[in-house]
Scaffold this motif. Structure first.
Motif, PDB file in Angstrom:
ATOM      1  N   THR A  82       7.138   3.686   7.682  1.00  0.00           N
ATOM      2  CA  THR A  82       8.194   4.244   6.847  1.00  0.00           C
ATOM      3  C   THR A  82       7.891   3.968   5.380  1.00  0.00           C
ATOM      4  O   THR A  82       7.334   2.930   5.031  1.00  0.00           O
ATOM      5  CB  THR A  82       9.564   3.644   7.207  1.00  0.00           C
ATOM      6  N   GLU A  83       8.248   4.931   4.544  1.00  0.00           N
ATOM      7  CA  GLU A  83       8.048   4.786   3.104  1.00  0.00           C
ATOM      8  C   GLU A  83       9.253   4.070   2.504  1.00  0.00           C
ATOM      9  O   GLU A  83      10.403   4.480   2.714  1.00  0.00           O
ATOM     10  CB  GLU A  83       7.880   6.161   2.462  1.00  0.00           C
ATOM     11  N   GLN A  84       8.983   3.014   1.755  1.00  0.00           N
ATOM     12  CA  GLN A  84      10.042   2.234   1.125  1.00  0.00           C
ATOM     13  C   GLN A  84      10.403   2.829  -0.235  1.00  0.00           C
ATOM     14  O   GLN A  84       9.705   3.701  -0.748  1.00  0.00           O
ATOM     15  CB  GLN A  84       9.592   0.781   0.996  1.00  0.00           C
ATOM     16  N   GLY A 141       7.758   3.290  -2.742  1.00  0.00           N
ATOM     17  CA  GLY A 141       6.622   4.118  -2.353  1.00  0.00           C
ATOM     18  C   GLY A 141       5.636   3.449  -1.419  1.00  0.00           C
ATOM     19  O   GLY A 141       4.706   4.092  -0.935  1.00  0.00           O
ATOM     20  N   THR A 142       5.838   2.161  -1.148  1.00  0.00           N
ATOM     21  CA  THR A 142       4.934   1.452  -0.245  1.00  0.00           C
ATOM     22  C   THR A 142       5.316   1.708   1.212  1.00  0.00           C
ATOM     23  O   THR A 142       6.399   2.210   1.509  1.00  0.00           O
ATOM     24  CB  THR A 142       4.936  -0.071  -0.514  1.00  0.00           C
ATOM     25  N   ALA A 143       4.402   1.323   2.093  1.00  0.00           N
ATOM     26  CA  ALA A 143       4.603   1.543   3.531  1.00  0.00           C
ATOM     27  C   ALA A 143       5.082   0.274   4.217  1.00  0.00           C
ATOM     28  O   ALA A 143       4.698  -0.839   3.847  1.00  0.00           O
ATOM     29  CB  ALA A 143       3.294   2.004   4.164  1.00  0.00           C
ATOM     30  N   ILE A 153       0.843  -1.188   0.000  1.00  0.00           N
ATOM     31  CA  ILE A 153       0.000   0.000   0.000  1.00  0.00           C
ATOM     32  C   ILE A 153       0.889   1.252   0.000  1.00  0.00           C
ATOM     33  O   ILE A 153       1.836   1.342   0.795  1.00  0.00           O
ATOM     34  CB  ILE A 153      -0.924  -0.002   1.234  1.00  0.00           C
ATOM     35  N   PRO A 154       0.578   2.221  -0.856  1.00  0.00           N
ATOM     36  CA  PRO A 154       1.357   3.466  -0.849  1.00  0.00           C
ATOM     37  C   PRO A 154       1.361   4.120   0.539  1.00  0.00           C
ATOM     38  O   PRO A 154       0.372   4.062   1.271  1.00  0.00           O
ATOM     39  CB  PRO A 154       0.633   4.349  -1.873  1.00  0.00           C
ATOM     40  N   PHE A 155       2.482   4.743   0.863  1.00  0.00           N
ATOM     41  CA  PHE A 155       2.694   5.327   2.189  1.00  0.00           C
ATOM     42  C   PHE A 155       1.539   6.217   2.641  1.00  0.00           C
ATOM     43  O   PHE A 155       0.973   6.012   3.718  1.00  0.00           O
ATOM     44  CB  PHE A 155       4.013   6.112   2.209  1.00  0.00           C
ATOM     45  N   ASP A 156       1.181   7.235   1.855  1.00  0.00           N
ATOM     46  CA  ASP A 156       0.128   8.169   2.272  1.00  0.00           C
ATOM     47  C   ASP A 156      -1.206   7.460   2.482  1.00  0.00           C
ATOM     48  O   ASP A 156      -1.921   7.747   3.442  1.00  0.00           O
ATOM     49  CB  ASP A 156      -0.028   9.312   1.266  1.00  0.00           C
ATOM     50  N   ASN A 157      -1.524   6.540   1.585  1.00  0.00           N
ATOM     51  CA  ASN A 157      -2.771   5.788   1.701  1.00  0.00           C
ATOM     52  C   ASN A 157      -2.763   4.940   2.976  1.00  0.00           C
ATOM     53  O   ASN A 157      -3.756   4.870   3.699  1.00  0.00           O
ATOM     54  CB  ASN A 157      -2.955   4.918   0.453  1.00  0.00           C
TER      55      ASN A 157
END
Length: 158
Positions: A112-114, A117-119, A40-44
């Protein structure tokens, strides 16, 4: 006395602009740390996590946003957020069992954002945190909180 300012600035720059080897360091959780890789994208994911915290009746006490702080000084780093959570009834039980354990609250969820862009979510298991005190009531509280944090993580993943 003049050398203090350059040393301080040099020390700060080490934290603001870490070397490539530091950024490439493989993540290896410490004992008692739960690590969850997401797609899942970080912000989401941070939005989902906020909802999952509320859904599971935990209070969001505070948030720390390292990338927000870095942005305020003109530096861009990957997303980095700490969610500090707890609940008054758990605080009362914790303090009744051990006043010294008060330093452990609130519990922290670290996102943390990888590089893709994922969390990534990591947190110390409450049973591990409170287990160090060797107090039966804290052991029970930690086990109960382990279940709640696992459910929060699960809900955020869906």
């Amino acid at each position: 006395m003049r050398w203090i300012i350059p040393m301080t600035l040099a020390s700060l720059l080490c934290f603001i602009a870490p070397s490539d080897s530091l950024l490439a360091e493989p993540y290896s959780p410490h004992s008692g740390v739960k690590l969850i890789e997401t797609t899942i994208p970080f912000d989401n994911f941070t939005e989902r996590l906020t909802g999952a915290i509320s859904k599971n009746k935990m209070g969001l006490v505070a948030q720390a946003c390292a990338n927000c702080g870095a942005k305020s000084i003109g530096v861009t780093i990957p997303g980095n957020r700490v969610f500090m959570i707890f609940r008054p009834d758990f605080a009362v039980r914790m303090l009744a069992a051990s006043e010294a354990a008060g330093v452990e609250a609130p519990l922290r969820l670290y996102v943390t954002e990888q590089s893709d862009g994922t969390a990534r979510l990591s947190y110390r298991l409450p049973s591990h945190v409170f287990g160090a005190y060797e107090v039966a009531d804290l052991d029970r509280l930690g086990a109960e909180l382990d279940v709640i944090l696992a459910q929060i993580a699960q809900d955020a993943l869906q």
